[in-house]
Design a protein around this motif. Structure first.
Motif, short mmCIF file in Angstrom:
data_model
loop_
_atom_site.label_atom_id
_atom_site.label_comp_id
_atom_site.label_asym_id
_atom_site.label_seq_id
_atom_site.Cartn_x
_atom_site.Cartn_y
_atom_site.Cartn_z
N SER A 38 -45.09 13.86 -24.91
CA SER A 38 -43.68 13.54 -25.16
C SER A 38 -42.89 14.76 -25.62
O SER A 38 -41.68 14.76 -25.58
CB SER A 38 -43.56 12.45 -26.23
OG SER A 38 -43.89 12.97 -27.50
N THR A 83 -30.66 8.72 -27.85
CA THR A 83 -31.71 8.49 -28.82
C THR A 83 -31.32 7.30 -29.69
O THR A 83 -30.15 7.16 -30.06
CB THR A 83 -31.90 9.74 -29.70
OG1 THR A 83 -32.24 10.85 -28.85
CG2 THR A 83 -32.98 9.53 -30.74
N LYS A 146 -37.98 2.30 -36.11
CA LYS A 146 -38.37 2.37 -34.71
C LYS A 146 -37.48 3.41 -34.05
O LYS A 146 -36.25 3.32 -34.12
CB LYS A 146 -38.19 1.01 -34.03
CG LYS A 146 -38.45 1.01 -32.53
CD LYS A 146 -39.93 1.18 -32.22
CE LYS A 146 -40.21 1.00 -30.73
NZ LYS A 146 -41.66 1.15 -30.42
N ASN A 148 -36.68 5.69 -30.43
CA ASN A 148 -36.86 5.85 -28.99
C ASN A 148 -36.04 7.04 -28.53
O ASN A 148 -34.91 7.23 -28.98
CB ASN A 148 -36.40 4.60 -28.23
CG ASN A 148 -37.25 3.38 -28.55
OD1 ASN A 148 -38.31 3.19 -28.00
ND2 ASN A 148 -36.75 2.56 -29.46
N TRP A 149 -36.60 7.83 -27.62
CA TRP A 149 -35.89 9.02 -27.15
C TRP A 149 -36.32 9.37 -25.74
O TRP A 149 -37.34 8.90 -25.23
CB TRP A 149 -36.15 10.21 -28.08
CG TRP A 149 -37.60 10.64 -28.10
CD1 TRP A 149 -38.24 11.50 -27.25
CD2 TRP A 149 -38.61 10.19 -29.03
NE1 TRP A 149 -39.56 11.64 -27.59
CE2 TRP A 149 -39.81 10.85 -28.68
CE3 TRP A 149 -38.59 9.34 -30.13
CZ2 TRP A 149 -41.00 10.65 -29.38
CZ3 TRP A 149 -39.77 9.14 -30.82
CH2 TRP A 149 -40.96 9.79 -30.46
N LEU A 158 -40.15 9.80 -21.63
CA LEU A 158 -39.77 8.80 -22.61
C LEU A 158 -40.75 8.82 -23.78
O LEU A 158 -41.97 8.93 -23.58
CB LEU A 158 -39.77 7.40 -21.99
CG LEU A 158 -38.60 7.04 -21.08
CD1 LEU A 158 -38.90 5.76 -20.34
CD2 LEU A 158 -37.32 6.91 -21.88
N SER A 160 -41.51 7.14 -27.97
CA SER A 160 -41.15 6.16 -29.00
C SER A 160 -42.11 6.30 -30.16
O SER A 160 -43.21 6.84 -30.03
CB SER A 160 -41.17 4.73 -28.45
OG SER A 160 -42.50 4.37 -28.09
#
Length: 328
Positions: A38, A83, A146, A148-149, A158, A160
């Motif tokens: 990632s 994001t 949480k 996510n990006w 992706l 998370s």
């Protein structure tokens, strides 16, 4: 989660798996996740190692980004994905809106212009600790987040993370990350109506076009504008007349419009217009490139001196009342 724009040309999206690593520090404890391939690490951190009842402190998600990669702002630009971070706080705690430091612009493959962050960014909240009556028996505040990006270079990945943080109650103590929060807050936009704002701002709308006039209190340079719009607002024909002194204001023109069917219920949308700048006297600190002060160092000094203010723009559908904007 909306995707703004389309990922095209030589972009590919890879969904990364993840492994969990624990990063322990005392007295507060955080979890550290790194998604496989990632290129981003995410940690939930605080500026306080321990807090007293009712104390105001800061909690945030720290993203550490591999060199040459970047993640995205609220409005990612021509392509990309915002994001997102969601925080769960203990009962009785008060949580502010999420604070976003001023983004940077990147030129992605295919001449795509995007807005985001490289190297490191901290997205953060102000927290007010619960009063003594609301605190659990173990006297520990537990937070969960949480994240996510989308991380991009030549390809996009992706990522998370599910994160956790505990902050003990007791005698107030700063954490090792307190100075990082201070540095980040200095790079976070100041509201235009704040007493510390570097300018006075006036907004006018005529025939659907918005004009924002920024009257600076001191000379500035390198003015940039970022519109923090989401999937339901578009900005057309944005222009900047770059006045950069108390005698000559910066004037920004654009036409905001709502997307989608007004009958679906979207009648009124607000978004931040972020105006980034550097104080003119900070240019001297960067100096001229030479053996002791090379171009990279000068670039870093300029980035450190960068500041911004934010204007809240209110867009209303034309079928309910004339389009308006306002400064808040």
């Amino acid at each position: 989660m909306p995707i703004i724009g389309t990922l095209i040309w030589n972009y590919s999206i890879l969904l990364a798996g993840s492994i969990l690593t624990l990063a322990l520090y005392s007295p507060a404890t955080a979890q550290l996740w790194r998604g496989d391939n990632s290129h981003v690490e995410a940690r939930l951190i605080s500026d306080a190692a321990a807090v007293t009842p009712g104390q105001r402190f800061r909690v945030g998600v720290l993203f550490t980004i591999e060199p040459a990669w970047h993640i995205y702002w609220i409005n990612p630009g021509d392509a990309g994905m915002p994001t997102t971070v969601e925080l769960q706080a203990p009962n009785g705690a008060k949580v502010s809106d999420l604070h976003w430091p001023t983004p940077h612009r990147f030129l992605d493959p295919g001449d795509i212009v995007s807005n985001g962050y490289e190297k490191q960014v901290l997205l953060w909240w102000h927290i007010t600790a619960p009063d003594s009556a609301s605190i659990e028996a173990d006297k520990v505040l537990t937070f969960a987040a949480k994240a996510n990006w989308l991380a991009c270079r030549q390809a996009c990945v992706l990522g998370s993370a599910d994160l956790a943080l505990t902050v003990p109650m007791g005698q107030a103590l700063p954490s090792p990350e307190a100075s990082l929060f201070d540095q980040t807050q200095a790079k976070t936009p100041v509201a235009a109506d704040d007493d510390q704002a570097p300018a006075t701002v006036d907004t006018q709308t005529k025939n659907g076009q918005t004009q924002v006039t920024v009257s600076w209190k001191q000379a500035v340079t390198d003015v940039e504008v970022f519109a923090g719009v989401g999937a339901n607002v578009a900005i057309d024909a944005l222009t900047i007349e770059e006045g950069q002194s108390p005698e000559k204001p910066t004037v920004i023109h654009f036409t905001p419009r709502l997307l989608g069917d007004p009958a679906a219920g979207v009648k009124n949308v607000q978004f931040p217009l972020v105006i980034a700048y550097r104080p003119a006297d900070s240019a001297d600190a960067a100096g001229k490139p030479d053996a002791a002060n090379n171009e990279l160092k000068a670039h870093e000094l300029k980035a450190e001196a960068r500041r911004s203010l934010a204007v809240t723009i209110n867009v209303q559908s034309q079928d309910s009342k004339p389009l308006e904007t306002e400064t808040r």
